[in-house]
Design an enzyme around this catalytic site. Structure first.
Site, PDB file in Angstrom:
ATOM      1  CB  VAL A 155      41.225  29.047  28.402  1.00 34.90           C
ATOM      2  CG1 VAL A 155      42.438  28.280  27.871  1.00 34.90           C
ATOM      3  CG2 VAL A 155      40.422  29.628  27.234  1.00 34.90           C
ATOM      4  CD  GLU A 156      45.312  28.501  32.378  1.00 33.81           C
ATOM      5  OE1 GLU A 156      45.625  27.429  32.958  1.00 33.81           O
ATOM      6  OE2 GLU A 156      46.007  29.024  31.495  1.00 33.81           O
ATOM      7  CB  THR A 157      40.153  25.616  35.890  1.00 37.86           C
ATOM      8  OG1 THR A 157      39.458  26.857  36.158  1.00 37.86           O
ATOM      9  CG2 THR A 157      41.614  25.761  36.252  1.00 37.86           C
ATOM     10  CE1 TYR A 168      45.806  29.293  28.023  1.00 34.88           C
ATOM     11  CE2 TYR A 168      46.580  31.547  27.763  1.00 34.88           C
ATOM     12  CZ  TYR A 168      45.965  30.582  28.516  1.00 34.88           C
ATOM     13  OH  TYR A 168      45.484  30.896  29.772  1.00 34.88           O
TER      14      TYR A 168
END
Length: 336
Positions: free
Chosen positions: A130-132, A318
């Site tokens: 999800v982050e990168t 999120y």
């Protein structure tokens, strides 16, 4: 990117200032060279943390103010997407397939992290996904440019970003890396897991035992650091993340949590018309929330591990994206 250790390339070691003034004289003057705000910050770092002022002045002589960062952080927030539109941004076939590959590639490290910290491998993989997108999008701004721009030229949150700038310089000294070399997001978030400097210093770990913590291009350290973060934020090994609920009656929406923190017990929600599909203790505090799904409203109870995910990013959607991506990764990998 290649992490430069010890300032060797610039002949500018963190410890000791010999030779520093000569190197500084060769530096191109930056946007913060001579700034009164920076001079005050340098004096604080010298007084409180033992830096040589010439060291920091040489660094800030090369720091650049980035208008694009100020534009990005000042841009009005887009209308919050409903869950039915938010979910498809993260639960894509491409992200799931790349996540399965990442899991297989780092299976031994993920298993060790799960054993050490009690955090499931699929949750660690989902966070990095999800982050990168597993390192595809880690940011192209120099971290020191981002934190300096926001710390000295963005008054609404200047105190926060100056604190992160302080943590970043301490991080660079601790890890013996050139503070001008590391890159991240426009807000200064770093590496595969997008840690802010304060989170790096508090939770990041040297999971491969090489004596340095590198979350930029060392997946072992990134995996261990994410697991460490969740353990320190209350992850409970073996427990669920959410429980689907059914609601009835006119008082049901009164049970919706305002904010993130668990505010009502299961028993209190039951009195308002909530029924969990799982057997939960009456005295268990939960976060009660509603999402607008493809087939209408969805009601959920977020448990302790759900709250732990929101400590990474204070957003119910999120946390649900991370959780449901983790479920899809398990399914796609064929692991029971």
């Amino acid at each position: 990117m290649q992490v430069v250790r010890g300032w060797v390339a610039r002949q500018m070691p963190w410890i000791g200032a010999l030779g520093l003034l000569g190197a500084a004289a060769q530096a191109t003057a930056g946007d913060y060279d001579g700034s009164p705000q920076v001079q005050a910050f340098v004096a604080e770092m010298t007084r409180d943390h033992g830096f040589a002022p010439e060291q920091l002045q040489a660094v800030f002589a090369e720091v650049e103010r980035k208008q694009s960062i100020l534009d990005a952080i000042s841009r009005p927030a887009e209308r919050v997407k409903p869950w039915k539109d938010y979910r498809p941004m993260f639960l894509t076939d491409a992200r799931i397939a790349r996540g399965v590959d990442f899991w297989r590639q780092h299976e031994a490290t993920l298993a060790r992290a799960e054993l050490t910290f009690g955090v499931p491998a699929q949750v660690i993989v989902a966070i990095i996904g999800v982050e990168t997108f597993f390192g595809r999008n880690t940011g192209n701004y120099r971290v020191i440019d981002a934190l300096s721009t926001l710390g000295f030229d963005y008054p609404p949150r200047a105190d926060f970003f100056r604190k992160e700038l302080r943590e970043y310089l301490l991080l660079a000294r601790d890890q013996q890396v050139d503070p001008l070399s590391l890159k991240g997001s426009y807000a200064g978030a770093m590496g595969l897991p997008q840690f802010m400097p304060s989170s790096f210093r508090a939770y990041a770990v040297d999971f491969d035992g090489d004596g340095h913590i590198n979350i930029w291009n060392n997946a072992d350290d990134a995996i261990g650091s994410v697991a460490s973060y969740f353990q320190r934020h209350g992850w409970v090994e073996g427990e669920a993340v959410v429980s689907r609920a059914q609601v009835s009656g006119a008082q049901a929406d009164q049970g919706l949590t305002q904010g993130i923190e668990p505010a009502s017990t299961v028993a209190q929600l039951r009195a308002l018309g909530w029924t969990s599909q799982d057997a939960l203790p009456d005295d268990l505090p939960v976060t009660a929330f509603r999402l607008e799904g493809e087939n209408g409203p969805e009601y959920w109870m977020g448990l302790k591990n759900f709250y732990a995910i929101t400590r990474y990013n204070r957003s119910v959607m999120y946390a649900m994206a991370v959780h449901q991506l983790s479920e899809q990764l398990v399914k796609a990998r064929g692991v029971n």
